[in-house]
Design a protein around this motif. Structure first.
Motif, PDB file in Angstrom:
ATOM      1  N   ALA A   1     -11.873 -14.542  -0.096  1.00 24.86           N
ATOM      2  CA  ALA A   1     -10.963 -13.435  -0.389  1.00 24.86           C
ATOM      3  C   ALA A   1      -9.819 -13.920  -1.259  1.00 24.86           C
ATOM      4  O   ALA A   1      -9.353 -15.053  -1.119  1.00 24.86           O
ATOM      5  CB  ALA A   1     -10.417 -12.833   0.905  1.00 24.86           C
ATOM      6  N   GLY A   2      -9.381 -13.071  -2.159  1.00 25.71           N
ATOM      7  CA  GLY A   2      -8.268 -13.399  -3.040  1.00 25.71           C
ATOM      8  C   GLY A   2      -7.573 -12.141  -3.519  1.00 25.71           C
ATOM      9  O   GLY A   2      -8.131 -11.040  -3.450  1.00 25.71           O
ATOM     10  N   VAL A   3      -6.346 -12.319  -3.974  1.00 25.70           N
ATOM     11  CA  VAL A   3      -5.547 -11.204  -4.470  1.00 25.70           C
ATOM     12  C   VAL A   3      -5.264 -11.411  -5.950  1.00 25.70           C
ATOM     13  O   VAL A   3      -4.863 -12.499  -6.362  1.00 25.70           O
ATOM     14  CB  VAL A   3      -4.220 -11.080  -3.690  1.00 25.70           C
ATOM     15  N   GLN A   4      -5.489 -10.362  -6.724  1.00 30.85           N
ATOM     16  CA  GLN A   4      -5.187 -10.367  -8.157  1.00 30.85           C
ATOM     17  C   GLN A   4      -4.202  -9.231  -8.415  1.00 30.85           C
ATOM     18  O   GLN A   4      -4.591  -8.087  -8.573  1.00 30.85           O
ATOM     19  CB  GLN A   4      -6.461 -10.154  -8.981  1.00 30.85           C
ATOM     20  N   GLY A   5      -2.916  -9.541  -8.423  1.00 31.48           N
ATOM     21  CA  GLY A   5      -1.910  -8.503  -8.560  1.00 31.48           C
ATOM     22  C   GLY A   5      -1.914  -7.606  -7.331  1.00 31.48           C
ATOM     23  O   GLY A   5      -1.705  -8.048  -6.218  1.00 31.48           O
ATOM     24  N   GLN A   6      -2.165  -6.301  -7.536  1.00 28.48           N
ATOM     25  CA  GLN A   6      -2.267  -5.358  -6.432  1.00 28.48           C
ATOM     26  C   GLN A   6      -3.718  -5.103  -6.030  1.00 28.48           C
ATOM     27  O   GLN A   6      -4.007  -4.181  -5.268  1.00 28.48           O
ATOM     28  CB  GLN A   6      -1.606  -4.030  -6.828  1.00 28.48           C
TER      29      GLN A   6
END
Length: 414
Positions: free
Chosen positions: A234-239
């Motif tokens: 899992a990862g976050v790219q901005g929003q």
């Protein structure tokens, strides 16, 4: 007359003057120094006989454990010589010899088992090791020292777990970023293996971050997915939150990835949650990630889309938004089969869509019976999977036919 010590009473030596604890401690310390090697060896031998997991370890790992046991005994003797005051620097003196090897090879529970063995070995020899009258003094010192060892063990494993978790999170973010940018290198498999990745097929999911904190949301996603038996990145790219799932074998035979994804849906922030197609392995996961991300970007054009929604159900919106793979898929899977099936089907569909899905108007324009139109529409549904009389189906078919004609008009053939 000398009072005999009992198991629950402190021994009293009438020949020793009161207040002579320091002399007794010094004599006990000398005895301990002479017995250090024997104590360490006895502790390892006791582990060998009592602990099955210790017998199954490699020779190198057993040597690390033996070294730590010897260091623990030596550190205890040094602390005891200094009147046993203050908190001993156990982390450095005991585990400083091989902290990484210890936490890699031995679990915290196994460390507790080892401590019990060492305590047992020392306590069984208190009468021989302690100077006359110093038995209780030595027992109390052993108990205090082993308590400090237990606390230090817990701290070391906690720090190792924290460091491992931070490393895993960075590696997960690196893999997700590589997949997002279409990386298909062999390194992806190696990185995945480092995280214990083993399950296939692989499905990507994209959704919004919302007002939640990044760390908490990612941890919740990982927790729910792992409880279901999936591998997860899992990862976050901005929003935007991207999750890659290695599907549990229980769900692997199900061609619809929704069964594996639906428990995660409520964790994402408000807005659409888009599921990419299932792919064979982690190296091909970039295709699923791209479809999910493109679908998330285009989902705003279909406000009534289900949540979660398959990226393939968003093909027309993705195509209009500029997704080349969606345009090709619509042409190849819808337009070309209709064209290759003969002009009556394609002509019937065009007229039917043009005349607001009216059977009678279509039949009049084509000079055929309405039942012929019905038959051709059913054939179109069989070939494409979309029903012309359905609102969503007619929209998908119209976009596919338009894109197919544009492709042929430009000479691309697709």
């Amino acid at each position: 007359m000398t009072t005999e010590p009992t198991e629950h009473s402190e021994p009293v030596d009438q020949e020793r003057p009161s207040g002579d604890d320091s002399r007794v401690r010094a004599e006990t310390a000398r005895r301990l120094e002479r017995a250090m090697g024997a104590l360490g060896t006895a502790a390892v031998a006791r582990m060998e006989s009592r602990l099955s997991w210790f017998r199954q370890m490699s020779a190198e790992d057993r040597s690390w454990v033996g070294l730590v046991a010897q260091s623990g005994v030596a550190a205890f003797v040094e602390w005891f010589k200094k009147s046993g005051k203050g908190r001993p620097a156990i982390t450095v003196e005991v585990f400083g010899t091989a902290p990484r090897e210890l936490t890699r090879s031995v679990t915290l529970q196994q460390t507790v088992d080892m401590l019990r063995v060492v305590i047992d070995v020392v306590e069984n020899q208190v009468d021989e090791l302690a100077a006359p009258g110093g038995e209780q003094q030595l027992r109390e010192a052993v108990l205090r020292y082993t308590r400090e060892v237990a606390f230090s063990s817990a701290k070391i494993y906690a720090r190792a777990a924290e460091a491992r978790g931070a490393w895993d999170a960075r590696l997960e973010a690196l893999i997700v970023d590589a997949l997002l940018h279409g990386d298909r290198e062999e390194g992806l498999q190696t990185w995945g293996a480092a995280l214990g990745w083993s399950r296939t097929p692989v499905v990507a999911v994209a959704g919004g971050l919302g007002e939640q904190g990044e760390a908490g949301l990612l941890e919740d996603l990982r927790s729910v997915a792992r409880r279901a038996g999936h591998d997860v990145l899992a990862g976050v790219q901005g929003q935007r939150v991207i999750v890659v799932i290695g599907v549990n074998d229980k769900y692997a035979d199900d061609s619809d990835p929704m069964a594996a994804v639906e428990p995660l849906t409520g964790i994402f922030g408000p807005g659409p949650v888009v599921v990419g197609p299932a792919v064979a392995d982690l190296r091909a996961a970039g295709e699923s990630v791209a479809a999910a991300v493109n679908g998330l970007r285009a989902a705003v054009a279909w406000p009534d889309a289900p949540r979660p929604v398959l990226a393939e159900d968003l093909l027309p919106e993705r195509a209009l938004e500029g997704d080349g793979s969606a345009r090709r898929q619509l042409v190849e899977e819808i337009y070309l089969p209709l064209r290759n099936a003969g002009s009556p089907l394609l002509d019937t569909l065009s007229v039917y869509l043009e005349y607001a899905s009216s059977l009678e108007s279509t039949a009049r324009m084509l000079f055929v019976h309405p039942n012929t139109v019905r038959y051709r529409l059913s054939r179109i549904a069989e070939l494409t999977g979309y029903t012309p009389s359905d609102g969503r189906g007619s929209f998908v078919l119209r976009i596919a036919v338009t894109l197919g004609r544009l492709a042929e008009g430009t000479g691309s053939g697709r």
